[in-house]
Structures are given as C-alpha cells and as structure tokens.
Write an enzyme that holds these catalytic residues in place. Structure first.
Site, mmCIF file in Angstrom:
data_model
loop_
_atom_site.group_PDB
_atom_site.id
_atom_site.type_symbol
_atom_site.label_atom_id
_atom_site.label_comp_id
_atom_site.label_asym_id
_atom_site.label_seq_id
_atom_site.Cartn_x
_atom_site.Cartn_y
_atom_site.Cartn_z
ATOM 1 N N PHE A 80 -1.207 3.524 13.704
ATOM 2 C CA PHE A 80 -0.652 4.877 13.302
ATOM 3 C C PHE A 80 -1.621 6.007 13.996
ATOM 4 C CE2 PHE A 80 0.157 1.858 9.573
ATOM 5 C CZ PHE A 80 1.381 2.472 9.215
ATOM 6 N N SER A 124 8.856 6.724 17.087
ATOM 7 C CA SER A 124 9.565 7.705 16.594
ATOM 8 C C SER A 124 11.001 8.009 17.063
ATOM 9 C CB SER A 124 8.673 9.015 16.762
ATOM 10 O OG SER A 124 9.656 10.022 16.429
ATOM 11 N N ALA A 125 11.986 8.280 16.197
ATOM 12 C CA ALA A 125 13.205 8.698 16.521
ATOM 13 C C ALA A 125 13.247 9.607 17.814
ATOM 14 C CB ALA A 125 14.124 9.188 15.493
ATOM 15 N N TYR A 149 4.442 15.213 22.667
ATOM 16 C CA TYR A 149 4.192 14.364 21.422
ATOM 17 C C TYR A 149 5.285 13.231 21.796
ATOM 18 C CZ TYR A 149 4.962 12.145 17.170
ATOM 19 O OH TYR A 149 4.980 11.163 16.251
ATOM 20 N N LYS A 153 4.886 9.008 22.724
ATOM 21 C CA LYS A 153 5.345 7.962 21.995
ATOM 22 C C LYS A 153 6.057 6.984 22.903
ATOM 23 C CE LYS A 153 4.108 8.474 18.075
ATOM 24 N NZ LYS A 153 2.805 7.583 17.330
ATOM 25 N N ASN A 198 5.429 22.197 9.254
ATOM 26 C CA ASN A 198 6.540 22.356 10.313
ATOM 27 C C ASN A 198 7.687 21.576 9.691
ATOM 28 O OD1 ASN A 198 5.713 23.894 12.707
ATOM 29 N ND2 ASN A 198 4.473 22.132 13.065
ATOM 30 N N PRO A 293 13.983 26.091 18.479
ATOM 31 C CA PRO A 293 14.182 25.600 19.801
ATOM 32 C C PRO A 293 13.764 24.126 19.676
ATOM 33 C CG PRO A 293 12.748 27.766 19.904
ATOM 34 C CD PRO A 293 12.883 27.413 18.425
ATOM 35 N N ASP A 295 15.553 21.720 18.350
ATOM 36 C CA ASP A 295 16.294 20.854 17.359
ATOM 37 C C ASP A 295 17.414 20.448 17.866
ATOM 38 O OD1 ASP A 295 14.350 21.036 15.367
ATOM 39 O OD2 ASP A 295 15.241 22.644 14.279
HETATM 40 P P1 NAD Z 1 -1.127 11.497 9.720
HETATM 41 O O1 NAD Z 1 -1.703 12.422 10.464
HETATM 42 O O2 NAD Z 1 -1.084 11.482 8.316
HETATM 43 O O3 NAD Z 1 -2.035 10.050 9.838
HETATM 44 C C1 NAD Z 1 -2.440 9.877 11.288
HETATM 45 C C2 NAD Z 1 -4.189 9.350 11.075
HETATM 46 O O4 NAD Z 1 -4.682 9.007 12.213
HETATM 47 C C3 NAD Z 1 -4.836 10.355 10.130
HETATM 48 O O5 NAD Z 1 -5.380 9.733 9.082
HETATM 49 C C4 NAD Z 1 -5.691 11.030 11.104
HETATM 50 O O6 NAD Z 1 -7.035 11.238 10.750
HETATM 51 C C5 NAD Z 1 -5.810 9.603 12.192
HETATM 52 N N1 NAD Z 1 -6.356 9.827 13.573
HETATM 53 C C6 NAD Z 1 -5.921 10.682 14.417
HETATM 54 N N2 NAD Z 1 -6.481 10.467 15.774
HETATM 55 C C7 NAD Z 1 -7.376 9.495 15.517
HETATM 56 C C8 NAD Z 1 -8.283 8.873 16.232
HETATM 57 N N3 NAD Z 1 -8.583 9.402 17.720
HETATM 58 N N4 NAD Z 1 -9.168 7.878 15.731
HETATM 59 C C9 NAD Z 1 -9.070 7.669 14.579
HETATM 60 N N5 NAD Z 1 -8.085 8.123 13.730
HETATM 61 C C10 NAD Z 1 -7.358 9.081 14.426
HETATM 62 O O7 NAD Z 1 0.270 10.932 10.422
HETATM 63 P P2 NAD Z 1 1.329 10.087 9.624
HETATM 64 O O8 NAD Z 1 2.367 10.976 9.297
HETATM 65 O O9 NAD Z 1 0.848 9.178 8.805
HETATM 66 O O10 NAD Z 1 1.884 9.420 11.029
HETATM 67 C C11 NAD Z 1 1.343 8.203 11.385
HETATM 68 C C12 NAD Z 1 1.708 7.761 12.714
HETATM 69 O O11 NAD Z 1 3.459 7.690 12.729
HETATM 70 C C13 NAD Z 1 1.866 8.681 14.045
HETATM 71 O O12 NAD Z 1 1.310 7.877 15.224
HETATM 72 C C14 NAD Z 1 2.872 9.481 13.954
HETATM 73 O O13 NAD Z 1 2.928 9.823 15.254
HETATM 74 C C15 NAD Z 1 3.902 8.371 13.662
HETATM 75 N N6 NAD Z 1 5.104 8.963 13.233
HETATM 76 C C16 NAD Z 1 5.154 9.956 12.197
HETATM 77 C C17 NAD Z 1 6.353 10.490 11.696
HETATM 78 C C18 NAD Z 1 6.457 11.600 10.478
HETATM 79 O O14 NAD Z 1 7.126 12.279 10.377
HETATM 80 N N7 NAD Z 1 5.456 11.515 9.813
HETATM 81 C C19 NAD Z 1 7.635 10.196 12.487
HETATM 82 C C20 NAD Z 1 7.481 9.340 13.477
HETATM 83 C C21 NAD Z 1 6.360 8.772 13.799
HETATM 84 C C1 WQD Z 2 14.101 18.479 9.640
HETATM 85 C C2 WQD Z 2 15.463 19.560 9.528
HETATM 86 C C3 WQD Z 2 15.115 21.498 10.795
HETATM 87 C C4 WQD Z 2 11.487 23.067 8.570
HETATM 88 C C5 WQD Z 2 10.171 16.150 13.235
HETATM 89 C C6 WQD Z 2 9.565 15.719 14.572
HETATM 90 C C7 WQD Z 2 9.968 13.988 14.605
HETATM 91 C C8 WQD Z 2 9.367 13.400 13.722
HETATM 92 C C9 WQD Z 2 9.675 13.852 12.433
HETATM 93 C C10 WQD Z 2 7.267 12.512 14.620
HETATM 94 C C11 WQD Z 2 15.774 20.216 10.895
HETATM 95 C C12 WQD Z 2 15.113 21.919 9.375
HETATM 96 C C13 WQD Z 2 12.649 22.095 9.133
HETATM 97 C C14 WQD Z 2 11.933 23.976 7.906
HETATM 98 C C15 WQD Z 2 14.166 23.795 8.248
HETATM 99 N N1 WQD Z 2 7.895 13.374 13.798
HETATM 100 N N2 WQD Z 2 13.734 22.685 8.723
HETATM 101 N N3 WQD Z 2 12.973 24.726 7.810
HETATM 102 O O1 WQD Z 2 12.493 18.188 13.385
HETATM 103 O O2 WQD Z 2 13.980 16.088 12.572
HETATM 104 O O3 WQD Z 2 11.602 15.711 13.298
HETATM 105 O O4 WQD Z 2 9.379 15.159 12.301
HETATM 106 O O5 WQD Z 2 7.483 11.494 15.131
HETATM 107 O O6 WQD Z 2 9.408 13.737 16.233
HETATM 108 O O7 WQD Z 2 10.239 16.381 15.542
HETATM 109 O O8 WQD Z 2 12.052 17.210 11.128
HETATM 110 O O9 WQD Z 2 11.216 17.974 9.152
HETATM 111 O O10 WQD Z 2 10.789 19.458 10.985
HETATM 112 O O11 WQD Z 2 13.372 19.227 10.421
HETATM 113 O O12 WQD Z 2 15.281 24.326 8.159
HETATM 114 O O13 WQD Z 2 10.740 25.063 7.630
HETATM 115 O O14 WQD Z 2 15.088 20.534 8.809
HETATM 116 O O15 WQD Z 2 15.577 22.395 11.653
HETATM 117 O O16 WQD Z 2 17.239 20.351 10.832
HETATM 118 P P1 WQD Z 2 12.489 16.798 12.624
HETATM 119 P P2 WQD Z 2 11.674 18.469 10.344
#
Ligand code: NAD
Ligand code: WQD
Length: 334
Positions: A80, A124-125, A149, A153, A198, A293, A295
C-alpha cells in the site's frame, strides 16, 4: 502465514490488517508514518486483540527494509505504501515517482532476494483514464493517465507484469480500487486527511464537523442523471476483505491478474450528499462550482472478474458507508 503490509498504518492498510488478523494471518507492518500515526497500532489491537509487528521504516531505505526480511520469514506482501494526492503529484512529479516507483522497486528486489513470491498491489481505477466506456473492464488494459500519481500506478502495473513474465514462480494480484470511503464500524479507524481534503467524503465529513463551511460541488452539468459526477464508492472494510481474498487467491495461482474492486454501482455527488445527510441527521450546505479540471463524468467498475476469481462481492451500501464515516468523524472529534 506471515504477510508484510507496507503502508499498513494508513487508511486502507489499517482496515486490511484488521481483516488479515481476523482471518488468522500474522501481520508485519512497514510504514514511515508520513501519512499515519503509531496510535493506529493500538486501535488495531483494540479491534482484533492482536498488536501487529511494526517497523517504522521508509521503503526508500533499502537497508532498513532488508532488515524486515531478515528478521521475519515473509510469505506474501501487500503493498500500500505510497503517496496518493493527485494534485500534489502534478506539482511534485519526481517526489511521486521516487516514492511510488523507486520505493516499489526496492521492495520487489528484496522480495526476489528473499524468495517471496506473492504480491498484492494497490492499483487504482485512475489507470483507465477517460479512454473507455463504463463499466470499466479489466480487459480494457491501461488507459491514458492524466497525472503523475496515476502514471505511477500504471508504471507499477507494467513493472509487476514484466516481473511476472520473467519469473513464472510469482503470484501477483493488481487490485484496481474504485472510490474507497467509510470507516471501521468501531469508529476507531478511518480516513484522516492531511490538510484540506480533495476527496468528496472526507470533505463532507469536515463540513459536518464544522471544520469547513460548505461543500463545493465541482460541476452539475455533466451528462449524468442529476448533472453531478458519478463514482463507484466502496466501503473500506469491503475493500479490506478483498485483500484477504486476493492473498488466498495468490496462494493457489501463479502469474499476474488485474482485478477491479468496486461495487459495480455508481452514485452521484448529490446522492452521496443526501446519504450523508441521512446518516448525520442534518442538512449539509453546498455550492455548485465550475467543473474540477481532470474530472470525468462517470466511473464505475465491472465487478464480474472479482466475483469469479476472488469470490468477492461488496456487501455494504452507500447508506452504511456514510453512517460509518459519520461515526468515525464523531469519535475523532471527542
Ligand atoms: P494512506 O496515505 O492512508 O496510506 C499510505 C501509507 O503509506 C501511509 O501510512 C504512509 O505513511 C505510508 N507511506 C507512504 N510512503 C511511504 C514510504 N516511502 N515508506 C513507508 N511508508 C510510506 O493511503 P490509502 O488511502 O490507505 O492508500 C493506500 C494505497 O492505495 C496507496 O498506494 C494508494 O495510492 C492506493 N489507492 C488509494 C485510493 C484511495 O482513494 N484512498 C484509491 C486507489 C488506490
Ligand atoms: C468524487 C466526485 C468530484 C470533492 C480520486 C482520485 C483517484 C482515486 C480516488 C486514488 C467527483 C466530486 C469531490 C469535492 C466534489 N484515488 N467532488 N467536491 O476524483 O473520483 O478519484 O480519488 O487512486 O485516483 O482521482 O474522487 O472523491 O475526489 O471525487 O464535488 O470537494 O466528487 O468532482 O465527481 P475521484 P473524489
């Protein structure tokens, strides 16, 4: 079976550690605490009765990371650890590539050195970009990513696929998460955003707790039923369960599989807002703004492959996701 969880004190990682421990796996966490805190370990212990082994180590520190492999007989890795803020990645591409690519390569090299053949990777999607029709299917492959980012992935997916072609002993599962939200039902662990959120639900949670005045809705002129963006929100506990299934799958199968993890159902921003209002029992103020931008209008998963290969189906609906998020928010403010 001992699982190394990088980023295990983070949002998705902590919920996954809980599910792994509940299912009898031993857990070793590596996290540098960049975006999480050491207290999460006590919360995991409170929920499961077990405190995971923890190393405060940066995956960029290869020597430090190697110590984890020499001190533990690791059977599989869930990776992760990484940075995840889309906007920040545009401003700091090298920081993102260094952490998400160089860090990952350190980990994969050590896995090879210590003959650890099973890997579950957090994709990620976002790797679909906006090249394809919904529902997004794994067979579409990789789209045109729109930020570093997302590209990090995509690059990890390509690196792992190449590793797997070169080494037939490897078992890799690339999970493409859609939009994880919600929190553990205990209210003890959940998402704690760094700075101004965000993402939609963390932002709504801060409006509800009074930290922000109103939700800014990024556009209501999309080609969707109510004009606001549609996403496939998945409860983080469902997502965590999918990782346990992926580890079970990797035990039995060699090669690399890419698998979507979502619910297969899309909800608009307005629908999420209304579900959250129901959960917290109050109106949530909002204003319609210009589109954000980058989205896209609509994003949701085809979930057939997850059902077929992992026997995974998400259980929790949007109401439950918002209820659990709200409970966590209330407990945080106590
Ligand atoms: P998060 O930031 O809560 O967790 C990531 C963890 O990794 C954190 O605890 C951080 O301290 C640790 N970390 C970062 N860089 C590090 C490093 N160099 N060495 C050791 N630890 C490190 O994020 P999350 O939401 O739990 O996401 C977990 C994974 O899932 C990430 O790879 C993220 O890109 C991916 N992901 C998240 C989402 C989402 O919407 N949250 C969606 C798709 C994919
Ligand atoms: C969801 C919807 C916004 C905030 C992002 C990353 C993606 C993945 C998940 C890691 C959209 C709207 C949002 C706000 C809003 N992460 N919105 N007001 O953009 O689908 O995905 O997180 O892999 O890579 O891009 O998620 O939660 O930011 O937005 O109206 O303050 O909510 O426009 O339609 P997103 P989001």
């Amino acid at each position: 079976m001992k699982i190394l969880v990088t980023g295990g004190t983070g949002y998705i990682g902590s919920h996954t550690c809980v599910e792994l421990l509940k299912n009898g796996y031993e857990v070793v966490i590596v996290d540098n605490l960049y975006n999480s805190s050491v207290e999460i370990l006590d919360k995991i212990e409170k929920i499961t009765g077990i405190k995971p082994v923890f190393y405060q180590t940066d995956i960029l520190d290869k020597e430090g990371l190697e110590k984890v492999f020499t001190e533990n007989k690791i059977d599989a890795v869930i990776h992760f650890a990484g940075y995840k803020a889309v906007g920040e990645s545009v401003a700091k591409p090298l920081t993102y590539y260094e952490n998400n690519i160089s860090g990952s390569i350190n980990l994969y090299q050590l896995m090879k050195k210590y003959c650890v053949n099973s890997l579950v990777f957090s994709s990620s999607a976002t790797v679909y970009g906006d090249d394809f029709e919904v529902p997004f299917k794994e067979e579409y492959g990789l789209g045109t990513t729109t930020n570093p980012y997302g590209t990090s992935k995509k690059m990890n997916e390509m690196i792992i696929t190449d590793m797997s072609k070169a080494d037939p002993e490897l078992s890799c599962v690339l999970l493409r998460y859609f939009n994880p939200i919600g929190a553990h039902e205990s209210g003890l662990i959940g998402e704690i955003p760094n700075g101004i959120p965000n993402n939609l639900v963390p932002y709504i949670a801060q409006v509800v707790s009074g930290q922000r005045g109103f939700l800014r809705i990024w556009g209501n002129d999309y080609d969707t039923p109510d004009g606001t963006g549609v996403r496939d929100y998945i409860h983080v506990v469902d997502l965590a369960r999918a990782h346990v299934k992926a580890i079970d799958y990797a035990k039995e199968h060699k090669g690399t599989e890419v698998i979507n993890i979502g619910t297969g159902k899309g909800y608009s921003v307005m629908e999420v807002l209304h579900a959250y209002e129901k959960a917290c029992g109050k109106k949530i103020p909002y204003q319609i703004m210009e589109r954000r931008p980058g989205d896209i209008a609509t994003c949701y998963a085809d979930t057939e492959k997850a059902e077929k290969l992992l026997n995974f189906k998400a259980e929790y609906n949007i109401d439950r996701m918002c209820e659990d998020s709200y409970r966590f928010t209330v407990m945080q403010s106590k």
